[in-house]
Design a protein around this motif. Sequence first.
Motif, mmCIF file in Angstrom:
data_model
loop_
_atom_site.group_PDB
_atom_site.id
_atom_site.type_symbol
_atom_site.label_atom_id
_atom_site.label_comp_id
_atom_site.label_asym_id
_atom_site.label_seq_id
_atom_site.Cartn_x
_atom_site.Cartn_y
_atom_site.Cartn_z
ATOM 1 N N MET A 314 0.829 -1.208 0.000
ATOM 2 C CA MET A 314 0.000 0.000 0.000
ATOM 3 C C MET A 314 0.868 1.265 0.000
ATOM 4 S SD MET A 314 -3.141 -0.892 -0.224
ATOM 5 C CE MET A 314 -2.510 -2.156 -1.336
ATOM 6 N N LEU A 315 1.949 1.243 0.757
ATOM 7 C CA LEU A 315 2.861 2.387 0.776
ATOM 8 C C LEU A 315 3.523 2.584 -0.585
ATOM 9 C CD1 LEU A 315 4.541 1.922 4.288
ATOM 10 C CD2 LEU A 315 2.877 3.671 3.624
ATOM 11 N N LEU A 316 3.892 1.478 -1.227
ATOM 12 C CA LEU A 316 4.498 1.570 -2.554
ATOM 13 C C LEU A 316 3.495 2.088 -3.581
ATOM 14 C CD1 LEU A 316 6.601 -1.729 -2.641
ATOM 15 C CD2 LEU A 316 7.466 0.616 -2.470
ATOM 16 N N PHE A 317 2.242 1.646 -3.471
ATOM 17 C CA PHE A 317 1.196 2.168 -4.350
ATOM 18 C C PHE A 317 1.023 3.669 -4.144
ATOM 19 C CE2 PHE A 317 -1.008 -2.115 -5.002
ATOM 20 C CZ PHE A 317 -0.566 -2.196 -6.310
ATOM 21 N N GLY A 318 1.045 4.084 -2.858
ATOM 22 C CA GLY A 318 0.919 5.505 -2.561
ATOM 23 C C GLY A 318 2.060 6.303 -3.169
ATOM 24 N N LEU A 319 3.284 5.749 -3.067
ATOM 25 C CA LEU A 319 4.444 6.418 -3.663
ATOM 26 C C LEU A 319 4.308 6.483 -5.176
ATOM 27 C CD1 LEU A 319 7.290 7.640 -3.422
ATOM 28 C CD2 LEU A 319 8.207 5.300 -3.504
ATOM 29 N N MET A 320 3.815 5.400 -5.785
ATOM 30 C CA MET A 320 3.639 5.381 -7.235
ATOM 31 C C MET A 320 2.624 6.431 -7.678
ATOM 32 S SD MET A 320 4.534 4.213 -10.125
ATOM 33 C CE MET A 320 5.536 2.811 -9.621
ATOM 34 N N ILE A 321 1.530 6.560 -6.919
ATOM 35 C CA ILE A 321 0.519 7.575 -7.247
ATOM 36 C C ILE A 321 1.117 8.974 -7.151
ATOM 37 C CG2 ILE A 321 -1.652 8.624 -6.488
ATOM 38 C CD1 ILE A 321 -2.519 5.792 -5.612
ATOM 39 N N TYR A 322 1.898 9.206 -6.089
ATOM 40 C CA TYR A 322 2.531 10.518 -5.900
ATOM 41 C C TYR A 322 3.502 10.817 -7.044
ATOM 42 C CZ TYR A 322 5.778 13.972 -4.014
ATOM 43 O OH TYR A 322 6.583 15.072 -3.854
ATOM 44 N N VAL A 323 4.335 9.837 -7.385
ATOM 45 C CA VAL A 323 5.322 10.029 -8.446
ATOM 46 C C VAL A 323 4.630 10.251 -9.789
ATOM 47 C CG1 VAL A 323 7.102 8.851 -9.787
ATOM 48 C CG2 VAL A 323 7.174 8.767 -7.295
ATOM 49 N N THR A 324 3.553 9.502 -10.043
ATOM 50 C CA THR A 324 2.818 9.665 -11.294
ATOM 51 C C THR A 324 2.196 11.060 -11.379
ATOM 52 O OG1 THR A 324 2.328 7.295 -11.365
ATOM 53 C CG2 THR A 324 0.957 8.743 -12.720
ATOM 54 N N TRP A 325 1.663 11.553 -10.253
ATOM 55 C CA TRP A 325 1.090 12.900 -10.238
ATOM 56 C C TRP A 325 2.170 13.944 -10.530
ATOM 57 C CZ3 TRP A 325 -3.212 15.303 -10.869
ATOM 58 C CH2 TRP A 325 -3.345 16.640 -10.463
ATOM 59 N N GLN A 326 3.361 13.736 -9.961
ATOM 60 C CA GLN A 326 4.483 14.634 -10.234
ATOM 61 C C GLN A 326 4.844 14.605 -11.719
ATOM 62 O OE1 GLN A 326 6.126 16.769 -8.139
ATOM 63 N NE2 GLN A 326 4.717 16.224 -6.494
ATOM 64 N N ASP A 327 4.828 13.410 -12.299
ATOM 65 C CA ASP A 327 5.153 13.275 -13.724
ATOM 66 C C ASP A 327 4.105 13.968 -14.597
ATOM 67 O OD1 ASP A 327 7.460 11.901 -13.265
ATOM 68 O OD2 ASP A 327 6.661 9.923 -13.748
#
Length: 334
Positions: A314-327
């Motif tokens: 879940m933490l990794l998914f959260g990080l992926m969502i954050y990184v994708t939003w940044q991208d």
Amino acid sequence: MTIIYALIMFCILVMVHEGGHFIAAKSVGVKVNEFAVGMGPILLKKVKGETRYSIRLFPIGGFCAMEGEDDDSDDERSFGRKPLWAKAIIIVAGAFMNLLLAVVILACSIYYIGIPTTVIGEFSEISPAREAGLSVGDKIVAIEQYKIKDWNDITTAISSQTDDTVSITVERDNKALTYTMQLAAEEATGRKIVGITPDVSRSVGSAIVTGGKATWHMTVSMVDVIGQLVTGEVSAKELTGPIGITVAVSDSVKYGFIYVANLAALISLNLAIVNMLPFPALDGGRLVFLIIRKVTGRAITDEIEGRIHFVGIMLLFGLMIYVTWQDIGRFILK
């Protein structure tokens, strides 16, 4: 097409990673229930022996499903019933294959391009070296007080000169000859040059060694960046995800195959390093739990470990969502 290229690259890298787990599991006698390329609904499948091989709808990954990997199986060939060394080999094998792939890709790229030697291959259009009397085939052995061992020594020695002239000693017909020439400035960068390009050699052995060294230098740089992320010296805003990788693939395609290959090696190495971080849900985290269980005698139950790994996912998914939003803000909405 860029998205297709990115998906193909990502699928190949994940297949190599999961293939490492698969080969290691088979080699130590663990039953593999399924080896899948992609995620989601099954498009194609074939059962061979005890393993189902499948291609799934979404080309965003893959998996190697082993018996007893996530539960307590009574099968003697289950993952959970194997000794620590066998489990460790299976867990590490995925990252090892990504590491090996990076070395192979870089070695092939280096072999294709060729390794620059200290022998003069050509002269530039503006070449003080040619005007001074140097010839194609001359081997540079010294520049001023610097002894020359490789091409990097040549560029370093020339760029470090403080005078307007430089003396270069070459070997020609087993004789040492010294020439003095004016230094020129490269138009694009302003750096000091003498107008020579190296002859290149192509050796499988040298390419492998150089590819290994290049992989090591990339590894050190990546680990250093991860350390800076932990200490806060580098912001998480600098991270990039699938969108950023797709943009990088697009840029690489414009420059040619070698750039795409080098990017693939970089991403493969990144997968190897990140997967071995001691974080829940990653291979490194699973390896840590194996060691803890060995030392404590299964003080951590399967249920507790599963919950911890779930939190990690879940933490990794959260990080992926954050990184994708940044991208999205960096590459799409800019």
